[in-house]
Design an enzyme around this catalytic site. Structure first.
Site, short mmCIF file in Angstrom:
data_model
loop_
_atom_site.label_atom_id
_atom_site.label_comp_id
_atom_site.label_asym_id
_atom_site.label_seq_id
_atom_site.Cartn_x
_atom_site.Cartn_y
_atom_site.Cartn_z
N GLU A 32 -6.41 4.76 8.13
CA GLU A 32 -6.22 6.20 7.87
C GLU A 32 -7.51 6.83 7.33
O GLU A 32 -7.78 8.00 7.57
CB GLU A 32 -5.04 6.39 6.91
CG GLU A 32 -3.73 6.15 7.66
CD GLU A 32 -2.66 5.42 6.87
OE1 GLU A 32 -2.71 5.44 5.63
OE2 GLU A 32 -1.79 4.81 7.51
N GLU A 37 -5.12 -4.81 10.87
CA GLU A 37 -4.07 -3.80 11.03
C GLU A 37 -4.31 -3.04 12.34
O GLU A 37 -5.08 -2.06 12.34
CB GLU A 37 -4.11 -2.82 9.86
CG GLU A 37 -3.84 -3.44 8.51
CD GLU A 37 -3.33 -2.40 7.51
OE1 GLU A 37 -2.21 -2.58 7.03
OE2 GLU A 37 -4.03 -1.43 7.23
N LYS A 95 0.02 4.28 -0.28
CA LYS A 95 -0.60 5.46 0.35
C LYS A 95 -0.40 6.70 -0.53
O LYS A 95 -0.50 6.60 -1.75
CB LYS A 95 -0.06 5.63 1.77
CG LYS A 95 -0.21 4.33 2.60
CD LYS A 95 0.10 4.49 4.06
CE LYS A 95 -0.09 3.14 4.76
NZ LYS A 95 0.08 3.21 6.20
N ASN A 146 0.87 -1.18 0.00
CA ASN A 146 0.00 0.00 0.00
C ASN A 146 0.90 1.23 0.00
O ASN A 146 1.52 1.55 1.01
CB ASN A 146 -0.89 -0.04 1.25
CG ASN A 146 -1.74 1.21 1.39
OD1 ASN A 146 -1.80 2.04 0.48
ND2 ASN A 146 -2.39 1.36 2.53
N HIS A 195 -9.51 1.34 5.42
CA HIS A 195 -8.15 1.47 5.98
C HIS A 195 -8.18 2.41 7.18
O HIS A 195 -8.95 3.38 7.20
CB HIS A 195 -7.19 1.99 4.91
CG HIS A 195 -5.76 1.91 5.37
ND1 HIS A 195 -5.20 2.87 6.17
CD2 HIS A 195 -4.82 0.96 5.19
CE1 HIS A 195 -3.95 2.51 6.46
NE2 HIS A 195 -3.70 1.36 5.87
N SER A 225 3.75 -2.24 10.41
CA SER A 225 5.21 -2.32 10.60
C SER A 225 5.81 -3.65 10.18
O SER A 225 6.75 -4.15 10.80
CB SER A 225 5.58 -1.99 12.05
OG SER A 225 5.24 -0.62 12.33
N GLY A 285 2.87 2.26 10.88
CA GLY A 285 3.83 3.35 10.68
C GLY A 285 4.59 3.72 11.94
O GLY A 285 5.25 4.75 11.99
P1 13P Z 1 3.22 0.38 7.75
O1 13P Z 1 3.72 -0.90 7.11
O2 13P Z 1 3.96 1.59 7.29
O3 13P Z 1 3.15 0.23 9.24
O4 13P Z 1 1.71 0.59 7.23
C1 13P Z 1 0.81 -0.46 7.32
C2 13P Z 1 -0.41 -0.10 6.55
O5 13P Z 1 -1.15 0.81 6.92
C3 13P Z 1 -0.67 -0.84 5.31
O6 13P Z 1 -1.94 -0.57 4.83
#
Ligand code: 13P
Length: 252
Positions: free
Chosen positions: A99, A170, A10, A8, A97, A215, A176
């Site tokens: 976010e 997640e 983003k 992803n 997601h 992560s 992140g």
């Molecule tokens: P990270 O791998 O940067 O922690 O992000 C995970 C994520 O949100 C994948 O959709």
């Protein structure tokens, strides 16, 4: 069941940056990709077509969208429809997601509309679920997951092809942050998601893939991918570079 190894991206990468990364990814893992794995690349909308060009001709490299609006077309400024994603070659799309839930205010109900509509319109859908750290500390993990799954799956046809519906666990606190969930936390959450999928879809729920995200890095991917009920990973930061993501895709 093929493990689904997803990147992803983003809000990262211009069209040419996306093309170059996708091309390098295919070069690094194309021939070495085990039979039981699929790679899914989820770039921003503007880079979808160009990323698809880099993946073309490699049937186990799939393209996905990050989001869409659950209407066919109309006056929805800034939004994009499933037909538009299919038009540029997407097979998959994300829904819910963290976010989108926590930065952009998407509700469980909206996520549910998206999952049902995306599936109806021919996309495969990854429903993302996961608890915040305060919810984990309050012992509410299963309660949060149950609500997100109940509402996220409410409108889904019970006869849906199990290959087309994926759940990504997640935990918000692991996204992140560099703080990966421990094996026990992942196994417990995935077992609960599996139980809920079987409750909702019967035996077909055993054939639906459950990804872990939060992560995931080249040095922890091998351990995670072999845990019970982990059928793939959804990777943010460590997927932005082809060398790093290819090590995750091939982790064993
Ligand atoms: P990270 O791998 O940067 O922690 O992000 C995970 C994520 O949100 C994948 O959709």
């Amino acid at each position: 069941m093929k493990k689904l190894m997803a990147a992803n991206w983003k809000m990262h990468k211009t069209t040419e940056e996306a093309f170059d990364t996708a091309e390098e990814l295919v070069a690094l893992c194309g021939a070495a990709l085990p039979e039981d794995r699929e790679v899914l690349v989820i770039p921003p909308f503007t880079a979808l077509r160009r990323t698809g060009q880099a993946l073309a001709g490699n049937p186990r490299f799939l393209l996905g969208g990050q989001n869409f609006y659950p209407e066919e077309q109309g006056a929805f400024t800034g939004e994009i429809s499933p037909a538009m994603l299919l038009d540029v070659g997407c097979a998959f799309v994300l829904a819910g997601h963290s976010e989108r839930r926590h930065v952009l205010g998407e509700t469980d109900e909206m996520v549910g509309r998206k999952v049902a509509f995306g599936l109806e319109r021919g996309l495969s859908v990854i429903l993302c679920v996961g608890e915040r750290i305060d919810e984990r500390r309050a012992g509410q993990v299963e309660q949060v997951l149950r609500t997100q799954l109940d509402k996220g799956l409410a409108g889904v046809d019970r006869g849906v092809d199990p290959e087309r519906l994926v759940v990504a666990y997640e935990p918000v606190w692991a996204i992140g942050t560099g703080e990966v969930a421990g094996p026990q936390e992942i196994v417990q959450a995935h077992a609960f998601v599996r139980q809920e999928l079987v409750r909702a879809f019967g035996e077909a729920g055993r054939e639906m893939r459950i990804q872990y995200g939060g992560s995931v890095k080249p040095d922890n991917a091998a351990e995670i991918i072999h845990l019970d009920n982990v059928d793939g990973v959804l990777v943010g930061g460590a997927s932005l570079r082809a060398d790093s993501f290819s090590r995750i895709v091939l982790a064993d």
